[in-house]
Design a protein around this motif. Structure first.
Motif, PDB file in Angstrom:
ATOM      1  N   LEU A 308     -64.634  25.512 -13.250  1.00  0.00           N
ATOM      2  CA  LEU A 308     -64.967  24.787 -12.228  1.00  0.00           C
ATOM      3  C   LEU A 308     -66.382  24.505 -12.149  1.00  0.00           C
ATOM      4  CD1 LEU A 308     -63.324  24.180  -8.945  1.00  0.00           C
ATOM      5  CD2 LEU A 308     -65.839  24.513  -8.957  1.00  0.00           C
ATOM      6  N   THR A 309     -66.676  23.050 -11.895  1.00  0.00           N
ATOM      7  CA  THR A 309     -68.014  22.725 -11.648  1.00  0.00           C
ATOM      8  C   THR A 309     -68.323  21.492 -10.741  1.00  0.00           C
ATOM      9  OG1 THR A 309     -70.305  22.242 -12.623  1.00  0.00           O
ATOM     10  CG2 THR A 309     -68.335  21.437 -13.754  1.00  0.00           C
ATOM     11  N   ASP A 310     -69.234  21.250 -10.213  1.00  0.00           N
ATOM     12  CA  ASP A 310     -69.554  19.972  -9.454  1.00  0.00           C
ATOM     13  C   ASP A 310     -70.518  19.115  -9.808  1.00  0.00           C
ATOM     14  OD1 ASP A 310     -71.635  21.431  -8.560  1.00  0.00           O
ATOM     15  OD2 ASP A 310     -71.478  20.831  -6.347  1.00  0.00           O
ATOM     16  N   GLY A 311     -71.320  19.351 -11.306  1.00  0.00           N
ATOM     17  CA  GLY A 311     -72.289  18.697 -11.678  1.00  0.00           C
ATOM     18  C   GLY A 311     -72.407  18.585 -13.001  1.00  0.00           C
ATOM     19  N   GLU A 312     -73.736  18.256 -13.407  1.00  0.00           N
ATOM     20  CA  GLU A 312     -73.850  18.012 -14.715  1.00  0.00           C
ATOM     21  C   GLU A 312     -74.344  19.414 -15.316  1.00  0.00           C
ATOM     22  OE1 GLU A 312     -76.895  15.516 -17.596  1.00  0.00           O
ATOM     23  OE2 GLU A 312     -76.993  14.915 -15.618  1.00  0.00           O
ATOM     24  N   LEU A 313     -73.942  19.655 -16.797  1.00  0.00           N
ATOM     25  CA  LEU A 313     -74.034  20.929 -17.281  1.00  0.00           C
ATOM     26  C   LEU A 313     -75.274  20.868 -18.071  1.00  0.00           C
ATOM     27  CD1 LEU A 313     -70.133  21.485 -18.669  1.00  0.00           C
ATOM     28  CD2 LEU A 313     -71.379  22.087 -16.246  1.00  0.00           C
ATOM     29  N   TYR A 314     -76.077  21.878 -18.005  1.00  0.00           N
ATOM     30  CA  TYR A 314     -77.325  22.138 -18.607  1.00  0.00           C
ATOM     31  C   TYR A 314     -77.037  22.963 -19.759  1.00  0.00           C
ATOM     32  CZ  TYR A 314     -79.288  19.314 -14.779  1.00  0.00           C
ATOM     33  OH  TYR A 314     -79.554  18.601 -14.181  1.00  0.00           O
TER      34      TYR A 314
END
Length: 394
Positions: A308-314
Motif C-alpha cells: 500500500l502507498t499513497d504517492g509516487e514511488l521513488y
C-alpha cells in the motif's frame, strides 16, 4: 431470454470475536516483551474481516438483455482451492471495447481494441456479489454477467446456464493464459490447512502473508488511521497456522520490535504489532525498495504480499518487484548473477502474489497495476473518505 439472478445462498460466517480490552496509550514503540493480550484494540475499532468459510465458487449468470455482438468465451480457473472463471470478451467487428469488473471494493476497468482477456475473477468471501459489464464503444452495445460467491457444494450447480458455461469453457488441454498458469502454480503451493485473510477486500490464501505499508509524511492523519484499521482486521482474521511479516517504509524502513523473521499469527504476536504500530508517526519520503528486499530475503517466500502507498514511488519499478519475486536482486550484481545462473528459475517460480493498493493518490497507479498483474494479484484504488472510522458518530 429470461434474466437469471445470482443464487441467494445464506452466508456462512463463523463468529471469531474475542473479548479484548482496549490498548493502553503508547506514545512510543514499546518492547515486544512488554506487550500482552491486553494490548489488542477493541474489535469495534476495525472493520470486520471476511471469515474463512472454506473453498468458494461462482457461476456467472447471463444478463437478460445481452447484445449478441459481444462474444464471451468462459473457462474455469482453480484459484487456491476456490473455483473461479476467466473469460475473453470480443466484439463482432474488432471494435474498441471496455470491460468493467465490480466486486465490492474491487473495481477494475479494461479497454482494448477487438478483444479483452480477463485471466481470473478474484475470489471473494462467501456471499460476495459481483458483476462484469462489457461495452462496444463504437456501437454502444452492452452485455453483463453477475455472480455471487458461495461455498462449494452450496451453489446451484445444476442450472442450465452453468452447464452451458462449463461446456463453453476451454478444454483441460487447451493452452492456458500466462496469468492462469501463475494462479494454478500458486494454488498447487498452498497445502491443506492454509489460511485466508483480506486487506481492503483483496482476499488471499496461503501460509505466509507480508504487509509492506507506506509510512511517509503524506500518510499522516486519516490515511494512516484507515491503513492501520485495515491491517488490524487482516491480522486478526489469520488462523494460528499462518505466519505474517509487517514492514513500514518511508525514507527508511521500520519493523516491530522482536520481528526477526516470519511471525506466527498468535494473539500475543498480533497484539505486539498492534501496540507498536499505534505509536508510529508517519514521516519521510516514499522509497519502498528496501522494504521489498527485506521481505524477499526472508527464509521461505511469502504466498501473498500486500503493498500500500499513497504517492509516487521513488527508485522502485515493477521490474524491480518482478526480479525480487523471481528470487533475484535489484542490484546490478544480483541481476548479472541471475542472468548467468542455470537454476532454471522463471517468473512463476515463487508463486508469490502481490496485491497493490493506492490510497487517495493515484500517482503510481500504473506501476501498481503492472506489479499486481505480473504476479497474478489485484490492484485496487481506495479513498480514505470511503472507509470511515467505525467509531465515528458513536
Amino acid at each position: 431470454m429470461n434474466q437469471q439472478r445470482p443464487p441467494q445462498s445464506p452466508q456462512q460466517q463463523r463468529s471469531q470475536t474475542q473479548s479484548r480490552p482496549a490498548p493502553a496509550s503508547t506514545p512510543t514503540a514499546p518492547a515486544a516483551a512488554d506487550v500482552t493480550k491486553a494490548a489488542m484494540p477493541p474489535p469495534a475499532s476495525a472493520p470486520a474481516a471476511p471469515a474463512a468459510s472454506g473453498p468458494v465458487a461462482i457461476e456467472p449468470v447471463e444478463g437478460a438483455n445481452n447484445d449478441a455482438s459481444l462474444n464471451f468465451e468462459w473457462r474455469v480457473v482453480e484459484l487456491s482451492g476456490n473455483r473461479s472463471f476467466g473469460c475473453t470478451v470480443s466484439s463482432a467487428a474488432g471494435h474498441p471495447i471496455s470491460v468493467r469488473i465490480e466486486q465490492l471494493s474491487y473495481q477494475k476497468t479494461l479497454r482494448e481494441d477487438g478483444a479483452i482477456t480477463i485471466a481470473v475473477i478474484p475470489a471473494g468471501p462467501a456471499g460476495t456479489p459481483g458483476k462484469l459489464t462489457a461495452r462496444d464503444e463504437a456501437t454502444g452495445a452492452t452485455a453483463e454477467f453477475t455472480w455471487q460467491w458461495q461455498p462449494i457444494g452450496k451453489s446451484s450447480g445444476g442450472s442450465a446456464l452453468a452447464s452451458k458455461l462449463l461446456k463453453k469453457a476451454a478444454p483441460a488441454n487447451a493452452p492456458a493464459t500466462k496469468q492462469a498458469t501463475r494462479n494454478a502454480k500458486a494454488a498447487a503451493k498452498n497445502k491443506a490447512g492454509s489460511a485466508t485473510t483480506a486487506f481492503f477486500g483483496q482476499q488471499a490464501s496461503g501460509r505466509r502473508f507480508a504487509f509492506i505499508l507506506d509510512m511517509s509524511g503524506s500518510m499522516a492523519g486519516t490515511r494512516w488511521a484507515t491503513c492501520t484499521r485495515e491491517l488490524f482486521a487482516s491480522l486478526q482474521a489469520l488462523t494460528s497456522q499462518a505466519q505474517f511479516f509487517v514492514v513500514l517504509f518511508s525514507s527508511s524502513v521500520a519493523e516491530p520490535p522482536g520481528q526477526s523473521g516470519w511471525m506466527d499469527a498468535s494473539a500475543d504476536n498480533i497484539a505486539s504489532v498492534v501496540n507498536w504500530i499505534s505509536g508510529i508517526h508517519p514521516d519521510g519520503g516514499t522509497y519502498p525498495k528496501p522494504a521489498f528486499e527485506r521481505v524477499f530475503s526472508l527464509g521461505g517466500k511469502p504466498d501473498a504480499v500486500y503493498f500500500l502507498t499513497d504517492g509516487e514511488l521513488y527508485d522502485f519499478t515493477p521490474s524491480d518487484a518482478q526480479r525480487l519475486r523471481d528470487g533475484g536482486s535489484t542490484s546490478l550484481w544480483g541481476s548479472l548473477a541471475r542472468f548467468f545462473s542455470f537454476s532454471g528459475n522463471d517468473n512463476e517460480s515463487t508463486g508469490t502474489v502481490i496485491n497493490t493498493i493506492s490510497l487517495d493518490d493515484r500517482s503510481s497507479s500504473k506501476a501498481l497495476e503492472t506489479m499486481a498483474e505480473e504476479s497474478g494479484g489485484q490492484y485496487l484504488h481506495i479513498s480514505s473518505s470511503d472507509t470511515p472510522d467505525p467509531e465515528a458518530g458513536a
